[in-house]
Design a protein around this motif. Structure first.
Motif, short mmCIF file in Angstrom:
data_model
loop_
_atom_site.label_atom_id
_atom_site.label_comp_id
_atom_site.label_asym_id
_atom_site.label_seq_id
_atom_site.Cartn_x
_atom_site.Cartn_y
_atom_site.Cartn_z
N VAL A 141 0.98 -1.38 -0.08
CA VAL A 141 -0.11 0.17 -0.27
C VAL A 141 1.13 1.03 -0.23
CG1 VAL A 141 -0.29 -0.38 2.45
CG2 VAL A 141 -1.45 1.25 1.52
N ARG A 142 0.53 2.96 -0.80
CA ARG A 142 1.37 2.91 -0.87
C ARG A 142 0.27 4.47 -1.16
NH1 ARG A 142 4.60 0.96 0.99
NH2 ARG A 142 6.20 0.22 -0.17
N PHE A 143 0.61 5.74 -0.58
CA PHE A 143 -0.52 6.91 -0.38
C PHE A 143 -0.13 8.02 -1.37
CE2 PHE A 143 -1.41 7.01 4.01
CZ PHE A 143 -2.80 7.54 4.36
N SER A 144 -1.50 8.50 -1.58
CA SER A 144 -0.59 9.90 -3.17
C SER A 144 -0.15 10.23 -2.38
CB SER A 144 -1.80 9.47 -3.94
OG SER A 144 -2.75 10.67 -2.90
N PRO A 145 0.70 11.82 -3.63
CA PRO A 145 1.51 12.62 -2.67
C PRO A 145 0.24 14.50 -1.93
CG PRO A 145 2.07 12.50 -4.77
CD PRO A 145 1.36 11.90 -4.45
N ASP A 146 -0.82 14.18 -2.83
CA ASP A 146 -1.91 14.85 -2.06
C ASP A 146 -2.06 14.24 -0.63
OD1 ASP A 146 -4.10 13.14 -3.28
OD2 ASP A 146 -4.44 14.05 -4.31
N CYS A 147 -2.39 13.29 -0.58
CA CYS A 147 -3.24 12.46 0.72
C CYS A 147 -4.55 11.83 0.42
CB CYS A 147 -2.37 12.69 2.21
SG CYS A 147 -1.03 13.01 1.98
N ARG A 148 -5.26 12.10 -0.75
CA ARG A 148 -6.49 12.13 -1.57
C ARG A 148 -6.41 10.89 -1.48
NH1 ARG A 148 -7.46 17.58 -3.82
NH2 ARG A 148 -7.21 19.27 -1.71
N ALA A 149 -5.80 10.19 -1.70
CA ALA A 149 -5.84 8.93 -2.39
C ALA A 149 -4.71 7.19 -2.14
CB ALA A 149 -5.85 8.15 -3.92
N PHE A 150 -4.99 6.05 -2.21
CA PHE A 150 -4.05 5.48 -2.31
C PHE A 150 -3.97 4.70 -3.09
CE2 PHE A 150 -6.93 4.12 1.18
CZ PHE A 150 -6.98 2.80 0.48
N ILE A 151 -2.98 3.72 -3.88
CA ILE A 151 -2.60 2.55 -4.40
C ILE A 151 -2.23 1.24 -3.16
CG2 ILE A 151 -2.26 3.67 -6.33
CD1 ILE A 151 0.09 2.79 -6.10
N VAL A 152 -2.67 -0.24 -3.67
CA VAL A 152 -2.53 -1.69 -3.77
C VAL A 152 -1.74 -2.20 -4.50
CG1 VAL A 152 -4.30 -0.66 -2.00
CG2 VAL A 152 -5.22 -1.90 -3.33
#
Length: 443
Positions: free
Chosen positions: A139-150
């Motif tokens: 899991v990783r957060f997006s830079p703007d902290c409005r999304a994440f990828i898995v």
């Protein structure tokens, strides 16, 4: 018609009676044997309960057997907190770039988003996102902290979750309609999003690293030529992608974009050369000016990577330390944001080293019930987080405070004006007070 003789009738009756008596005796012996084996009369249900209650009792026993295994217990004077909401083993975690959240994923088909401001509270709040028909292993957060990828364990691809804030302050998590296309042919070793938001990286255990745009299109394919990849990552500055594997070096590439933000190419930047065996793991400092690596040769190394590689300048080796455990089994590495502390995880234990002196300062043994799967400092450097079983354990970074004390004491001796001395003295006092509160002052 001639009737049967009386003696013949009597003989027939005796024979039938004898057969009935033998059958009754056989049935009785069977009942006695059943009672001896079960310890209850024939016809009576288990525990003497009627048939429906006996069935209910069996179901209750089955539920008891399916209960969660006992949580692994661990205590230490530097343990700050344990986050325990997952019902499955945690495989990965990621701190958001704004420092407010920690994301964790586990094989219970959930991602948990934790509030970092609760770390030192008794209750640790988390929000849950469900992974439909699969579970996430990275899991990783997006830079703007409005999304994440898995990365999906069974789907072998990326899925994007968008975070929408609700009126009550919580979030709603929604997966995008389509996952990324399947491109990798081997198991995945890591994923990442550039802090600029310009690209995503995925790396597999063969020799493949893919650079994607945010829409799921492959921009470039890197062949690492390392026999196999054990780890890969994007630098915090978003300029570089690095990998390690079977070869005794860490290879670094620059991902180049034009002035208008359009992707151009991936070019070879530099290498970390100095190990004599395969490299298990590496990490960047927050400013990307330092890197650390750990190898099967039983050493860890700290590098100065702030070099003019386009002029063929190689990184400088700053420190080499011994870590014998790395020669016998794979291990993980984390570098504190200021590069003053190096954390190494091997099996279920964690070792903390001072990069200034190269000495081991703390050791935490049997931290988790399973091998440690991830290790990371938070963005402030106050905490070190680890996971491996169903819990995340957070440690106070005492070696980091000691490093500040050493640095401030050295700078105070060279300070030339009073305002500088006051500022340094304040930082020194804060670090000393933090160590005192943790009971971690060295005599």
């Amino acid at each position: 018609m001639e009737l049967p003789q009386m003696p013949e009738l009597m003989g027939l009756s005796l024979l039938l009676g004898l057969l009935a008596l033998m059958a009754t005796a056989a049935v009785a012996r069977g009942w006695l044997r059943a009672e001896e084996e079960t310890g209850r009369p024939v016809g009576q249900k288990a525990n003497g309960l009627p048939p429906d209650k006996s069935l209910k009792s069996k179901k209750q026993k089955q539920r008891i057997r399916k209960e969660k295994p006992q949580q692994h217990n661990f205590t230490h004077r530097l343990l700050a907190a344990a986050l325990k909401s997952h019902n499955g083993n945690i495989s990965c975690m990621d701190f958001s770039s704004n420092g407010k959240y920690l994301a964790t994923c586990a094989d219970d088909r959930t991602i948990r988003i934790w509030s970092t401001k609760d770390f030192l509270q008794r209750e640790h709040r988390s929000m849950r996102a469900n992974v439909e028909l699969d579970h996430a292993i990275l899991v990783r957060f997006s830079p703007d902290c409005r999304a994440f990828i898995v990365w999906l364990a069974n789907g072998d691809t990326l899925r994007v979750f968008k975070m929408t804030k609700r009126e009550d302050g919580g979030y709603t998590f929604t997966a995008t309609p389509e996952d990324f296309p399947k491109k990798h042919k081997a198991s995945i070793v890591n994923i990442g999003i550039a802090d600029t938001g310009k690209f995503i990286m995925t790396a597999s255990s063969d020799t493949t690293i893919l650079i994607w745009n945010l829409k799921g299109q492959v921009l470039s394919t890197i062949n690492t030529n390392q026999m196999n990849n054990t780890y890969a990552a994007i630098s915090p500055c978003s300029r570089f992608v690095a990998s390690c594997g079977f070869t005794p070096d860490v290879k670094v590439w620059e991902v180049c974009f034009g002035k208008k933000g359009d992707f151009q190419e991936v070019v070879r930047a530099f290498e970390l050369k100095g190990h004599s065996a395969a490299v298990h793991f590496f990490a960047f400092s927050n400013d990307s000016r330092r890197m650390a690596s750990v190898s099967k040769d039983g050493t860890w190394k700290l590098w100065d990577t702030d070099v003019e590689y386009k002029k063929q300048q190689d990184p400088y080796l700053l420190r080499t330390g011994r870590f014998q455990e790395a020669s016998t089994m794979p291990c993980r590495l984390a570098l504190s944001p200021d590069s003053q502390v190096l954390a190494l995880a091997c099996g279920t234990s964690i070792h903390l080293y001072s990069t200034r002196r190269g000495e081991e300062e703390e050791r935490f043994e049997q931290v988790h019930g399973e091998c440690i799967t991830d290790l990371s400092f938070d963005i402030t450097g106050r905490f070190l987080a680890s996971c491996g079983d169903r819990a995340v354990r957070l440690f106070h970074n005492a070696p980091g405070h000691r490093a500040v004390v050493e640095e401030m004491q050295g700078l105070l001796k060279r300070a030339s004006n009073e305002s500088t001395r006051q500022r340094l003295q304040q930082q020194l006092t804060q670090a000393q007070e933090a160590l005192k509160s943790l009971g971690a002052l060295k005599k």
